[in-house]
Structures are given as structure tokens and as C-alpha cells.
Write a protein that holds these residues in place. Structure first.
Motif, PDB file in Angstrom:
ATOM      1  N   TRP A 336      -8.811  -7.257 124.831  1.00  0.00           N
ATOM      2  CA  TRP A 336      -7.732  -8.098 124.289  1.00  0.00           C
ATOM      3  C   TRP A 336      -6.440  -7.317 124.094  1.00  0.00           C
ATOM      4  O   TRP A 336      -5.432  -7.552 124.749  1.00  0.00           O
ATOM      5  CB  TRP A 336      -8.197  -8.788 123.004  1.00  0.00           C
ATOM      6  N   ASP A 366     -12.320 -10.649 126.884  1.00  0.00           N
ATOM      7  CA  ASP A 366     -11.832 -11.576 125.856  1.00  0.00           C
ATOM      8  C   ASP A 366     -11.204 -12.805 126.508  1.00  0.00           C
ATOM      9  O   ASP A 366     -11.487 -13.145 127.669  1.00  0.00           O
ATOM     10  CB  ASP A 366     -10.857 -10.817 124.925  1.00  0.00           C
ATOM     11  N   ASP A 367     -10.342 -13.460 125.799  1.00  0.00           N
ATOM     12  CA  ASP A 367      -9.713 -14.721 126.187  1.00  0.00           C
ATOM     13  C   ASP A 367      -9.041 -14.641 127.566  1.00  0.00           C
ATOM     14  O   ASP A 367      -8.439 -13.623 127.915  1.00  0.00           O
ATOM     15  CB  ASP A 367      -8.640 -15.013 125.115  1.00  0.00           C
ATOM     16  N   TRP A 411     -15.944 -13.729 125.720  1.00  0.00           N
ATOM     17  CA  TRP A 411     -15.292 -14.499 124.647  1.00  0.00           C
ATOM     18  C   TRP A 411     -15.405 -15.998 124.920  1.00  0.00           C
ATOM     19  O   TRP A 411     -15.262 -16.445 126.061  1.00  0.00           O
ATOM     20  CB  TRP A 411     -13.827 -14.084 124.606  1.00  0.00           C
ATOM     21  N   ARG A 443      -1.756 -23.230 117.508  1.00  0.00           N
ATOM     22  CA  ARG A 443      -1.830 -22.408 118.725  1.00  0.00           C
ATOM     23  C   ARG A 443      -1.923 -23.303 119.972  1.00  0.00           C
ATOM     24  O   ARG A 443      -2.735 -23.064 120.858  1.00  0.00           O
ATOM     25  CB  ARG A 443      -3.040 -21.480 118.648  1.00  0.00           C
ATOM     26  N   LYS A 476     -18.546 -13.241 121.911  1.00  0.00           N
ATOM     27  CA  LYS A 476     -17.603 -13.313 120.788  1.00  0.00           C
ATOM     28  C   LYS A 476     -17.222 -14.787 120.657  1.00  0.00           C
ATOM     29  O   LYS A 476     -16.638 -15.367 121.581  1.00  0.00           O
ATOM     30  CB  LYS A 476     -16.386 -12.441 121.094  1.00  0.00           C
ATOM     31  N   ASP A 478     -15.054 -17.459 118.967  1.00  0.00           N
ATOM     32  CA  ASP A 478     -13.789 -17.517 118.224  1.00  0.00           C
ATOM     33  C   ASP A 478     -13.507 -18.934 117.704  1.00  0.00           C
ATOM     34  O   ASP A 478     -14.107 -19.917 118.166  1.00  0.00           O
ATOM     35  CB  ASP A 478     -12.663 -17.064 119.168  1.00  0.00           C
ATOM     36  N   ASN A 480      -9.766 -20.593 116.330  1.00  0.00           N
ATOM     37  CA  ASN A 480      -8.412 -20.123 116.027  1.00  0.00           C
ATOM     38  C   ASN A 480      -7.497 -21.068 115.277  1.00  0.00           C
ATOM     39  O   ASN A 480      -6.296 -20.806 115.187  1.00  0.00           O
ATOM     40  CB  ASN A 480      -7.729 -19.691 117.324  1.00  0.00           C
ATOM     41  N   CYS A 526     -15.885 -14.901 115.035  1.00  0.00           N
ATOM     42  CA  CYS A 526     -14.488 -14.504 114.927  1.00  0.00           C
ATOM     43  C   CYS A 526     -13.727 -15.776 114.606  1.00  0.00           C
ATOM     44  O   CYS A 526     -14.140 -16.868 114.977  1.00  0.00           O
ATOM     45  CB  CYS A 526     -14.056 -13.949 116.289  1.00  0.00           C
ATOM     46  N   GLY A 528      -9.666 -16.175 114.584  1.00  0.00           N
ATOM     47  CA  GLY A 528      -8.326 -15.588 114.477  1.00  0.00           C
ATOM     48  C   GLY A 528      -8.430 -14.331 113.625  1.00  0.00           C
ATOM     49  O   GLY A 528      -7.725 -14.156 112.644  1.00  0.00           O
ATOM     50  N   GLY A 529      -9.397 -13.460 113.979  1.00  0.00           N
ATOM     51  CA  GLY A 529      -9.766 -12.333 113.125  1.00  0.00           C
ATOM     52  C   GLY A 529     -10.881 -12.775 112.198  1.00  0.00           C
ATOM     53  O   GLY A 529     -11.861 -13.385 112.621  1.00  0.00           O
ATOM     54  N   TRP A 545     -15.847 -10.350 113.570  1.00  0.00           N
ATOM     55  CA  TRP A 545     -14.587  -9.596 113.770  1.00  0.00           C
ATOM     56  C   TRP A 545     -13.790  -9.710 112.467  1.00  0.00           C
ATOM     57  O   TRP A 545     -13.430 -10.800 112.036  1.00  0.00           O
ATOM     58  CB  TRP A 545     -13.847 -10.173 114.974  1.00  0.00           C
ATOM     59  N   ASP A 548      -7.624  -9.653 112.730  1.00  0.00           N
ATOM     60  CA  ASP A 548      -6.772  -9.380 113.889  1.00  0.00           C
ATOM     61  C   ASP A 548      -5.829  -8.213 113.616  1.00  0.00           C
ATOM     62  O   ASP A 548      -5.132  -7.759 114.520  1.00  0.00           O
ATOM     63  CB  ASP A 548      -5.946 -10.617 114.253  1.00  0.00           C
ATOM     64  N   GLU A 604     -10.087  -1.119 121.198  1.00  0.00           N
ATOM     65  CA  GLU A 604      -9.389  -2.313 121.662  1.00  0.00           C
ATOM     66  C   GLU A 604      -7.994  -1.883 122.078  1.00  0.00           C
ATOM     67  O   GLU A 604      -7.012  -2.132 121.392  1.00  0.00           O
ATOM     68  CB  GLU A 604      -9.353  -3.330 120.510  1.00  0.00           C
TER      69      GLU A 604
HETATM   70  C1  DGJ Z   1      -8.221 -14.303 118.090  1.00  0.00           C
HETATM   71  C2  DGJ Z   1      -9.152 -13.147 117.980  1.00  0.00           C
HETATM   72  O1  DGJ Z   1      -9.273 -12.717 116.673  1.00  0.00           O
HETATM   73  C3  DGJ Z   1      -8.669 -12.037 118.893  1.00  0.00           C
HETATM   74  O2  DGJ Z   1      -9.477 -10.910 118.743  1.00  0.00           O
HETATM   75  C4  DGJ Z   1      -8.681 -12.535 120.303  1.00  0.00           C
HETATM   76  O3  DGJ Z   1      -9.997 -12.819 120.692  1.00  0.00           O
HETATM   77  C5  DGJ Z   1      -7.809 -13.770 120.415  1.00  0.00           C
HETATM   78  N1  DGJ Z   1      -8.173 -14.762 119.457  1.00  0.00           N
HETATM   79  C6  DGJ Z   1      -7.914 -14.355 121.807  1.00  0.00           C
HETATM   80  O4  DGJ Z   1      -7.274 -15.544 121.914  1.00  0.00           O
END
Ligand code: DGJ
Length: 714
Positions: A336, A366-367, A411, A443, A476, A478, A480, A526, A528-529, A545, A548, A604
């Protein structure tokens, strides 16, 4: 461990850490009488005095007994309407619009082990590890029952508590508040501790004096959140990291929650914890039951570390599951912060080659690998590899990692949908939305209506189709953005306010199905962190995670704050580049590495662009971490210095190996600290180290991190 004394009507829940005492009063009321250090027996030496309470209402049967009022007695479950004016833990609306019921003691059962909670994650235990008390309260008009469940764990400083509410009448009952816990303390001499924050600054500790009136920690975001964590502690003002009485509460739930305290007129304290009633209602049809999430309660006589260690031990032994529960976690590289969306086969191949050369064990893509996603505007929901970007498919990237001895991770953000996606074009109704108003974006994305079974099935299928190839060793997961316009198309109006809780139940069902189907895959959650760092997510995914924000100085706060409730083995922590991408700070590589060593260690950053000298440093850090990893991840963690205390921004973490033969001690400081003397090669008796401690070298640069490894020699 759990006894009932018929003569005194006392339930005594006890292990070598605490006693928790409940008493049935007048054959009807379930009173809370004691919680603290273990007692031989509860005989009521400090029962509340029988003072005239004429200003508080008397129940009908006790009209002439002015010393008795529900407004005063400490209760295990609190309803309103009969004179208890403190925060209720249960609020109902009957079909005729009235809100009053009357729950009295009916009976109890003591069971070995711990029954599972229907549809919800919870701590688990074998029959010889725990005992569970179930107390049934029943409405005097037969409308409903509440089954209160308490589990005492052998040798652990925690107990759990939840409630099942059952509709036993012929009418629907609307629950407007169905808390998991109500607990009354006889005084209010406490500091109130909670964890607050925001995106990229999660879980800062706030410790303030418990105030009169109501104080609340919680949110209505549909997630356990970055902003407030489902954690609360009441600490005696003199309690510190190593001594003093502390009561901790951790809610096993990932949605909107409330942890409320109320100090009332007579100076007692009520704690009520559960799903946030501001964001919830549930219609219980005849015969149906509603299971609340579980609260894990800890009592420590050994200060905040005692509380944290009790949570850590309980979570490691009775919450985490699967192959990786007791296994050290792989050192990873995540692309990422190395590439963001800008990657191709070649860049990933170079990353894998470099990661393997440096001693890493897992490469995470990742993404940005799916649909036509090259920024955050599109494709969520279309979980098919983008062959334009990765012509050899995921198999190609996985093969590049695997052939070098690395595991391969991927991810996903399965609860989301982009408007620019095939999924949205086919199923616009699958996004949470209301009829007459536009959807709010976060987002650029919308949230899938995970409360729906067809949406759950779609998520399970689309993720499983990818994992079924067998090429993915790690996921992972996520999430967000938070929930807005949380209504579900097609659901009856009286059930609409259930949507956010049903979303969470749907998520748990999805996670159970996927994680059970792929037991060899390591899952990391995860949001957004660290926006969904909670015990419930850890039941499905044994690491999270943490934030961020990868800056080593900020991370000292975030990781220390997280450690109040969660063990290091659950915290993802990575070394990133300087100047740091989130805060622009420049810190030495060693400080970044030492800070990330606290948890599930990884990198990272674009490791391919490091100089040879930096690469050698990374190789050394990785070798060191591999050596210390069992002590850090499987040992006991102690906070020695907290960045939330004092004025010097000092942080010190200590890890003691399971066999107590090795100690790893990390220290971080602000630019003003000074010190002298190193320990290298020296031998000391433990009493001197305990009483005198150790000094540190003269500090020549900002943001230095230190590590001492102490080995037991005699
Ligand atoms: C939020 C995550 O916390 C980041 O580590 C990363 O994976 C981004 N999203 C990707 O969009």
C-alpha cells in the motif's frame, strides 16, 4: 466457583482473582452486592443502611416501608417505571404503547463451561475451564423473561455477562434498549478511563474523574469506530500501571455501542453497557428471543497492567480461534504505502524478490487489483482480478511470492459497493439507502446492505471464489466508511430500526462462513486503519491493522492505547518510509522498527528503493524480531511508561517470555531526555533490576528507540 446459598439467597461467583456477589431480595429483586477481591463468604457486613427514602417511590407491596425503594438498591438488571430513575438497561414498548413491565426472580441454573451465544461472537471455554450461571427473571404478567448469563473463568481475572430477552406473551414487544450489562457500585470514588480518537489517531487514553450525572462513551456509526472504543475502565484514583483496584469493561461487539456511567443522588455509580439505544429498536414477536452481545468484565488489584493482562490472557485463550491462535504471525510486506494504486506485475515481482532477500515471510497485495480500480472511485463489489493491470492474474502474483518462499496475501473490502461497479449496475437496491433522499458518500463509496441474506451470500461467494484457488494465504478485510441512510429495502417499517444491528449480525454470519471454510488462511481485519479494533472482530480474525498512521511517534500512543484492552499479538504494526506519509515526521529506521516490533511486524514501504546499508539494517531487524517474536507475541506484555502520563513523552513496553527466561524491554523518548550507562554483557540480580531499574545511554538524536534483551542466567 459458582455457589448458591439457599439460606442467604446469595450467588457467589468466585475464582482466585475476584468475588462477584448477587443476592435475591424478598424473593423478587436481583441485587448486586459485591465485586472485588475474593471473599471467603459474603455475609453483608457493609449492607446499605435502612434510611428513610420517602422521596423515592416504594413498590406497591411495600408502601409502608419507606426505607425500601428500587431507586436506591443496586440491581443486576434495571428497568424503568417502578421507581428506579437511574439509567435503565432494558426499555420496552408494549402494543398498547405502555412502557412498564416488572421482572422478578424466577430461578437459576449453573452449567459447566460456557454456552455459545446465538449469532454472536463471544468468549468460549471447555467444561473444566469455566462455569456459567444463568438467572431467569420473569415479568409478573408473563410478558417476557430475561435470562442473565455470567461466566467465571478458572484462574482468569475476567467474567462475562450477557442477557437473552424472550417474548413470552401473544403480543409483539418492541425493545428500545436491550443492554448487555447493568452494574451498580456503592460509591463513585473512581477515575473514568476510555479510549478516544479519530482516523489515524485511534485509542488515545482519557483518564478523568468520574463525574456526577451521566457520562457516555459510544457512537452511532454502525462500527466500533476510530472515535470511541468499546472499552471502559473505572480505576481507583490511586491506581496506576502496577497497583490499585481497576474494573475494566470490553464489549464484544462491532456496531454502535454505548458505555454509560451514572453517579446518582446518593453517590453510587451505575454502569450500563450494550448496543447504543439511540441507534436501535427491535421488534420481538411472540416466542422470539433477543441475544445481547457479551461484556467482558475484568477486576484487577494490580493496577492497569493487571487489568490489561487479564484481558490479554482471556482473549488469547478464549476468544481468538483457528490455526494462528497460538502461532507467531508472519513478517509481511504490504504494497500500500509502497505503490498505492500504481502497481503492475513487474513492481510486485521486484517487491517479492526484495522481501524474500530481506527475510520477510508474506507479501500482501493491497487495494487496486480488481475491476478497473486505479483510484478510490470505482469497482468495490467487483471482486474479479483486473487482467489489464495484472495480465497473469492473481495466480501470477501469488506464484511470484510463493516461488520465493513467501506466503501471499490479498486485500478485500467486501461490505462496500462503488456506484461505478457492475454490482451496483445490477443491484442498486443492495446499497443501504432510503427512498426519498440521496445516499451520502464516504471515500466515494456506498455501504452494502449486509443485513440482507442475498447480499451476505454474494459476499461469501465472491470472496470464496478467489480463496478457492488456494493461492491466497492471508486476507486483509477492510471497511472504510461508516453507515448512513441505514434502511433496508423491503423490510417492514417496524423492523427498520433493526438494520444496523442486523448488518452486524449479517457480517458475523459472513465471517463465520468464510473463516470456517478457509481454516488455513490468516485473516487480518482493518477499517481505515483501526476503526474496528474490537473483540468481536478478533473472534473471526486474530489480528487487526492498528492504524493508518504508521509514524513511529504517533504509533507509540496508538499501540499503547490499544494495549489497555488488546494483546500485542492482535496488533498489525509496520515500518514505513520517512518522511512519514501521514505526518511528515522523520525518525530513525531503528525507532520505526522497534515501535513496529510491538505487534505483528511488517514493512509498508518501497523496500526495493532502499540503499544497501538500509537493506542490511532491515535484515538485522528482521533477524532480531524473529528471535524475539515468541516472547513478544506469546509472552506477557507490561506497560512500564505510558505516553499518556507524565510530561516527557516517554514510552516503555516490556515483554516477558512464557518461561520467564527472556525479557525484551523497549524504550522511546522525546528529544529532552538524558541518561547514561549501557547493560551490554553485564549480569545483575533480579532484585536490583526491580528496585533500581536501568539507565539509558546519552541520547544524541531525536526520537531514538532503545531495546534491551535480558536473559535469565541462574
Ligand atoms: C485503508 C487501510 O487501512 C489501508 O491500509 C489500505 O488498505 C487502504 N484502506 C486501501 O484502500
Amino acid at each position: 466457583m459458582i455457589t448458591f446459598d439457599k439460606a442467604t439467597q446469595v450467588f457467589h461467583l468466585k475464582n482466585d482473582r475476584y468475588s462477584y456477589v448477587i443476592q435475591i431480595e424478598r424473593g423478587k429483586y436481583l441485587l448486586h452486592q459485591y465485586f472485588g477481591r475474593p471473599l471467603h463468604e459474603f455475609r453483608g457486613s457493609a449492607l446499605r443502611p435502612a434510611l428513610d427514602r420517602a422521596n423515592s417511590p416504594q413498590p406497591a407491596a411495600y408502601e409502608n416501608e419507606r426505607t425500601f425503594s428500587l431507586d436506591v438498591v443496586p440491581q443486576e438488571l434495571s428497568t424503568n417505571g417502578h421507581g428506579d430513575f437511574r439509567i435503565p438497561s432494558l426499555e420496552v414498548v408494549l402494543e398498547d404503547g405502555t412502557t412498564v413491565i416488572e421482572l422478578w426472580y424466577e430461578g437459576y441454573e449453573i452449567k459447566k463451561g460456557k454456552p455459545a451465544l446465538e449469532g454472536l461472537p463471544a468468549l468460549y471455554a471447555k467444561d473444566d475451564e469455566a462455569e456459567t450461571l444463568e438467572i431467569t427473571l420473569s415479568d409478573t404478567k408473563g410478558r417476557m423473561k430475561a435470562i442473565l448469563s455470567y461466566t467465571v473463568f478458572e484462574g482468569d481475572g475476567v467474567l462475562t455477562r450477557s442477557v437473552r430477552y424472550v417474548n413470552t406473551c401473544k403480543e409483539a414487544i418492541r425493545l428500545e434498549n436491550a443492554a448487555s450489562l447493568s452494574l451498580d457500585f456503592p460509591d463513585h470514588d473512581f477515575d473514568r478511563m476510555s479510549l478516544y480518537g479519530g482516523h489515524a489517531s485511534e485509542r488515545n487514553l482519557e483518564r478523568i474523574r468520574l463525574m456526577r450525572g451521566v457520562m457516555e462513551t459510544g457512537n452511532t456509526r454502525g462500527a466500533s469506530s476510530h472515535q470511541q472504543s468499546p472499552f471502559l475502565a473505572l480505576a481507583r484514583p490511586a491506581a496506576g500501571e502496577l497497583s490499585g483496584d481497576v474494573y475494566g469493561f470490553s464489549l464484544v461487539y462491532s456496531g454502535s455501542f454505548r458505555m454509560a456511567t451514572e453517579v446518582e443522588q446518593f453517590g453510587t455509580t451505575r454502569v450500563v453497557i450494550g448496543i447504543n439505544p439511540d441507534d436501535f429498536a427491535w421488534t420481538l414477536e411472540p416466542g422470539e428471543s433477543f441475544q445481547t452481545p457479551e461484556v467482558v468484565i475484568s477486576y484487577s488489584h494490580d493496577g492497569l497492567n493487571g487489568m490489561s493482562q487479564a484481558f490479554h490472557k482471556a482473549y488469547r485463550n478464549h476468544l481468538l480461534r483457528g490455526k494462528y491462535q497460538h502461532r507467531v504471525r508472519p513478517i509481511l510486506v504490504n504494497n500500500w504505502e509502497a505503490t498505492y494504486f500504481d502497481f503492475d506485475d513487474e513492481k510486485l515481482d521486484n517487491l517479492a524478490a526484495c522481501a524474500a532477500d530481506l527475510g520477510m515471510e508474506l507479501m500482501v497485495l493491497d487495494d487496486g487489483w480488481f475491476g478497473h480500480r486505479n483510484d478510490d472511485n470505482s469497482s468495490l463489489g467487483d471482486w474479479k482480478v483486473n487482467l489489464k493491470k495484472l495480465p497473469h492474474g492473481l495466480e501470477g502474483v501469488a506464484e511470484s511470492a510463493h516461488k520465493r518462499g513467501l506466503k501471499f496475501g490479498l486485500w478485500f473490502e467486501p461490505e462496500m459497493i462503488s456506484v461505478d461497479s457492475d454490482l451496483y449496475r445490477a443491484h442498486p437496491d443492495w446499497a443501504l439507502h432510503v427512498k426519498d433522499y440521496p445516499c451520502s458518500f464516504g471515500r466515494h463509496q456506498l455501504v452494502l446492505d449486509v443485513s440482507r441474506k442475498d447480499v451476505q451470500d454474494y459476499i461469501v461467494k465472491s470472496v470464496s471464489d478467489i480463496l478457492a484457488s488456494g493461492a491466497i494465504d492471508y486476507v486483509k478485510w477492510d471497511f472504510n466508511r461508516h453507515l448512513t441512510e441505514a434502511f433496508s429495502e423491503g423490510r417492514a417499517p417496524e423492523h427498520q430500526r433493526e438494520t444496523k444491528h442486523r448488518f452486524i449480525l449479517g457480517l458475523y454470519s459472513v465471517l463465520e462462513r468464510i473463516t470456517q471454510a478457509f481454516p488455513d488462511v490468516l485473516f487480518e481485519s482493518c477499517s481505515g486503519g483501526g476503526g474496528r479494533f474490537d473483540a468481536a472482530m478478533l473472534y473471526y480474525m486474530p489480528q487487526t491493522w492498528t492504524s493508518d498512521d504508521t509514524d513511529a511517534v504517533q504509533r507509540q500512543r496508538i499501540q499503547t492505547g490499544t494495549s489497555y484492552a488488546f494483546p500485542p499479538i492482535t496488533m498489525g504494526a509496520h515500518v514505513s518510509v520517512t518522511p512519514n506519509h501521514q505526518v511528515g515526521r522523520v525518525t530513525p529506521m531503528q525507532t520505526r522498527a522497534f515501535c513496529a516490533m510491538m505487534g505483528c511486524f511488517g514493512y509498508e514501504m518501497d523496500i526495493t528503493r532502499m540503499s544497501d546499508a538500509e537493506k542490511q539494517q532491515v535484515r538485522d531487524h528482521i533477524a532480531l524480531y524473529k528471535r524475539l517474536r515468541p516472547t513478544i507475541q506469546l509472552g506477557t506484555y507490561t506497560r512500564l511508561l505510558s505516553p499518556f502520563e507524565g510530561t516527557k513523552n516517554e514510552t516503555a513496553w516490556m515483554f516477558t517470555s512464557e518461561d520467564e527466561k527472556e525479557v525484551a524491554l523497549f524504550y522511546f523518548h522525546d528529544p529532552d531526555s538524558t541518561g547514561a550507562e549501557t547493560l551490554v554483557g553485564k549480569t545483575f540480580y533480579g532484585d536490583e533490576l526491580m528496585q533500581e531499574g536501568i539507565n539509558i545511554d546519552k541520547i544524541n538524536s531525536d526520537f531514538t528507540g532503545y531495546l534491551w534483551v535480558l536473559e535469565k542466567v541462574g
